[in-house]
Design a protein around this motif. Structure first.
Motif, PDB file in Angstrom:
ATOM      1  N   GLY A   1       0.802  -1.216   0.000  1.00  0.00           N
ATOM      2  CA  GLY A   1       0.000   0.000   0.000  1.00  0.00           C
ATOM      3  C   GLY A   1       0.832   1.262   0.000  1.00  0.00           C
ATOM      4  O   GLY A   1       0.484   2.247  -0.656  1.00  0.00           O
ATOM      5  N   TYR A   2       1.958   1.253   0.720  1.00  0.00           N
ATOM      6  CA  TYR A   2       2.741   2.477   0.843  1.00  0.00           C
ATOM      7  C   TYR A   2       3.209   3.010  -0.503  1.00  0.00           C
ATOM      8  O   TYR A   2       3.134   4.206  -0.779  1.00  0.00           O
ATOM      9  N   ARG A   3       3.686   2.110  -1.367  1.00  0.00           N
ATOM     10  CA  ARG A   3       4.209   2.556  -2.659  1.00  0.00           C
ATOM     11  C   ARG A   3       3.130   3.273  -3.474  1.00  0.00           C
ATOM     12  O   ARG A   3       3.377   4.314  -4.090  1.00  0.00           O
ATOM     13  N   LEU A   4       1.917   2.715  -3.455  1.00  0.00           N
ATOM     14  CA  LEU A   4       0.820   3.344  -4.205  1.00  0.00           C
ATOM     15  C   LEU A   4       0.405   4.663  -3.561  1.00  0.00           C
ATOM     16  O   LEU A   4       0.129   5.642  -4.261  1.00  0.00           O
ATOM     17  N   VAL A   5       0.342   4.705  -2.232  1.00  0.00           N
ATOM     18  CA  VAL A   5      -0.013   5.956  -1.543  1.00  0.00           C
ATOM     19  C   VAL A   5       0.962   7.059  -1.927  1.00  0.00           C
ATOM     20  O   VAL A   5       0.561   8.175  -2.290  1.00  0.00           O
ATOM     21  N   LYS A   6       2.249   6.759  -1.857  1.00  0.00           N
ATOM     22  CA  LYS A   6       3.270   7.761  -2.186  1.00  0.00           C
ATOM     23  C   LYS A   6       3.148   8.219  -3.632  1.00  0.00           C
ATOM     24  O   LYS A   6       3.168   9.431  -3.928  1.00  0.00           O
ATOM     25  N   ALA A   7       2.976   7.264  -4.559  1.00  0.00           N
ATOM     26  CA  ALA A   7       2.882   7.616  -5.978  1.00  0.00           C
ATOM     27  C   ALA A   7       1.612   8.412  -6.264  1.00  0.00           C
ATOM     28  O   ALA A   7       1.635   9.375  -7.043  1.00  0.00           O
ATOM     29  N   ALA A   8       0.505   8.024  -5.648  1.00  0.00           N
ATOM     30  CA  ALA A   8      -0.755   8.728  -5.882  1.00  0.00           C
ATOM     31  C   ALA A   8      -0.686  10.168  -5.366  1.00  0.00           C
ATOM     32  O   ALA A   8      -1.138  11.108  -6.040  1.00  0.00           O
ATOM     33  N   LEU A   9      -0.129  10.336  -4.171  1.00  0.00           N
ATOM     34  CA  LEU A   9      -0.026  11.687  -3.620  1.00  0.00           C
ATOM     35  C   LEU A   9       0.900  12.561  -4.464  1.00  0.00           C
ATOM     36  O   LEU A   9       0.610  13.738  -4.695  1.00  0.00           O
ATOM     37  N   GLU A  10       2.001  11.984  -4.925  1.00  0.00           N
ATOM     38  CA  GLU A  10       2.923  12.756  -5.769  1.00  0.00           C
ATOM     39  C   GLU A  10       2.269  13.158  -7.081  1.00  0.00           C
ATOM     40  O   GLU A  10       2.588  14.209  -7.645  1.00  0.00           O
ATOM     41  N   ALA A  11       1.329  12.315  -7.566  1.00  0.00           N
ATOM     42  CA  ALA A  11       0.635  12.620  -8.817  1.00  0.00           C
ATOM     43  C   ALA A  11      -0.582  13.518  -8.588  1.00  0.00           C
ATOM     44  O   ALA A  11      -1.261  13.894  -9.555  1.00  0.00           O
ATOM     45  N   GLY A  12      -0.887  13.818  -7.326  1.00  0.00           N
ATOM     46  CA  GLY A  12      -1.982  14.732  -7.028  1.00  0.00           C
ATOM     47  C   GLY A  12      -3.330  14.084  -6.826  1.00  0.00           C
ATOM     48  O   GLY A  12      -4.354  14.779  -6.805  1.00  0.00           O
ATOM     49  N   PHE A  13      -3.381  12.771  -6.670  1.00  0.00           N
ATOM     50  CA  PHE A  13      -4.657  12.086  -6.443  1.00  0.00           C
ATOM     51  C   PHE A  13      -4.958  12.010  -4.951  1.00  0.00           C
ATOM     52  O   PHE A  13      -4.048  11.805  -4.135  1.00  0.00           O
ATOM     53  N   PRO A  14      -6.221  12.141  -4.568  1.00  0.00           N
ATOM     54  CA  PRO A  14      -6.572  12.030  -3.151  1.00  0.00           C
ATOM     55  C   PRO A  14      -6.453  10.595  -2.654  1.00  0.00           C
ATOM     56  O   PRO A  14      -6.690   9.639  -3.396  1.00  0.00           O
ATOM     57  N   VAL A  15      -6.066  10.459  -1.399  1.00  0.00           N
ATOM     58  CA  VAL A  15      -5.981   9.157  -0.739  1.00  0.00           C
ATOM     59  C   VAL A  15      -6.776   9.236   0.548  1.00  0.00           C
ATOM     60  O   VAL A  15      -6.604  10.161   1.336  1.00  0.00           O
ATOM     61  N   THR A  16      -7.653   8.266   0.758  1.00  0.00           N
ATOM     62  CA  THR A  16      -8.455   8.233   1.979  1.00  0.00           C
ATOM     63  C   THR A  16      -8.464   6.808   2.514  1.00  0.00           C
ATOM     64  O   THR A  16      -7.798   5.932   1.968  1.00  0.00           O
ATOM     65  N   ALA A  17      -9.206   6.592   3.585  1.00  0.00           N
ATOM     66  CA  ALA A  17      -9.206   5.261   4.204  1.00  0.00           C
ATOM     67  C   ALA A  17     -10.590   4.899   4.701  1.00  0.00           C
ATOM     68  O   ALA A  17     -11.383   5.761   5.086  1.00  0.00           O
ATOM     69  N   ALA A  18     -10.868   3.607   4.661  1.00  0.00           N
ATOM     70  CA  ALA A  18     -11.995   3.019   5.377  1.00  0.00           C
ATOM     71  C   ALA A  18     -11.340   2.262   6.532  1.00  0.00           C
ATOM     72  O   ALA A  18     -10.990   1.100   6.399  1.00  0.00           O
TER      73      ALA A  18
END
Length: 285
Positions: free
Chosen positions: A100-117
């Protein structure tokens, strides 16, 4: 750059550690509605969905430690196309010592929102059940697999005053507890938390010496979380002469000169260099 509302987003979905009753309504909603579900184990995801009575309508892809580097660009592409990408592991919260961490980091760097359930976490569950101080703690993930690297890491942590939490594999637990007792002192309080929330949940509390003996005799199985009390005030307990000689030998085997190895071990344990030198040169041949 932040993408506009309506574009893709990542949802980290916490899965039950073992008891299906711990699944949240949010988890059910996310699994049913996500466009893409990135699962640590697709077979376990199928079983989880079946147990929850949920139909996963989105595309399911595997996403684990061995393929996350290769798979992340594909998931970013899905985000760019406007997809909601849910990440789910075999149990607990994604990216906490899990994929999960790799995707979270890449998504945030690309400007996509990240949230959690949010959902269960073995770290905080074990901490709460351990009976050890929980106001300040350190999560160290998995210890190094080899004995020499593990012992070196534990020497670095011996003086840590906060409660420590580790994950460990069952076939390494006896060795790890033995090394913990040697590095931290065999009277340090600890808890072995095994199979949390599952049918055969077991919380074994005691000193590191007691727990190391128990693990060597009983060979515990299942998923294990270790909780270790922090170091008491003052310097860590002095290792035995043999442990100090072994620590120097390990550093020499790793490429250090004897002089540098002695200096490093003396610093690790707050000892005078000449004391460690005397032990090394006086070792029986």
């Amino acid at each position: 750059m932040t993408h506009e509302t309506g574009t893709g987003r990542v949802v980290l979905a916490g899965a039950p550690l073992g008891n299906i009753g711990d699944a949240s309504a949010r988890l059910r909603e996310v699994l049913a509605s996500a466009d893409v579900v990135a699962a640590e184990d697709t077979r376990r995801l199928a079983r989880l969905a079946r147990d929850l009575g949920v139909t996963v309508s989105g595309r399911v892809v595997s996403y684990f430690e061995g393929n996350d580097e290769r798979r992340t660009p594909e998931l970013l592409e899905a985000l760019t196309d406007g997809a909601t990408v849910a990440v789910v592991t075999d149990g607990g919260m994604p990216s906490v010592s899990d994929p999960g961490y790799r995707l979270v980091k890449a998504a945030l760097e690309a400007g996509f929102p990240v949230t959690a359930a949010p959902g269960p976490s073995a770290v905080t569950t074990a901490l709460a059940l351990s009976g050890l101080p929980s106001d300040r703690f350190v999560f160290e993930g998995f210890l190094p697999r080899t004995g020499s690297h593990r012992r070196s890491r534990l020497r670095e942590l011996a003086a840590e005053p906060r409660t420590l939490v580790f994950f460990e594999a069952p076939h390494r637990i006896a060795g790890a507890l033995g090394d913990l007792a040697a590095a931290f002192g065999d009277q340090r309080p600890a808890a072995v938390c095994r199979e949390l929330t599952k049918t055969y949940e077991e919380i074994r509390r005691g000193t590191l010496r007691e727990l190391a003996s128990w693990a060597a005799e009983s060979e515990p199985r299942g998923e294990i979380t270790l909780v270790i009390g922090g170091a008491p005030a003052g310097p860590p307990p002095r290792p035995s002469d043999e442990e100090l000689r072994a620590a120097v030998a390990e550093r020499e085997a790793a490429g250090s000169t004897r002089r540098d190895a002695i200096q490093a071990v003396a610093e690790d344990f707050g000892l005078k260099k000449r004391e460690v030198y005397g032990l090394v040169v006086s070792a029986p041949r």
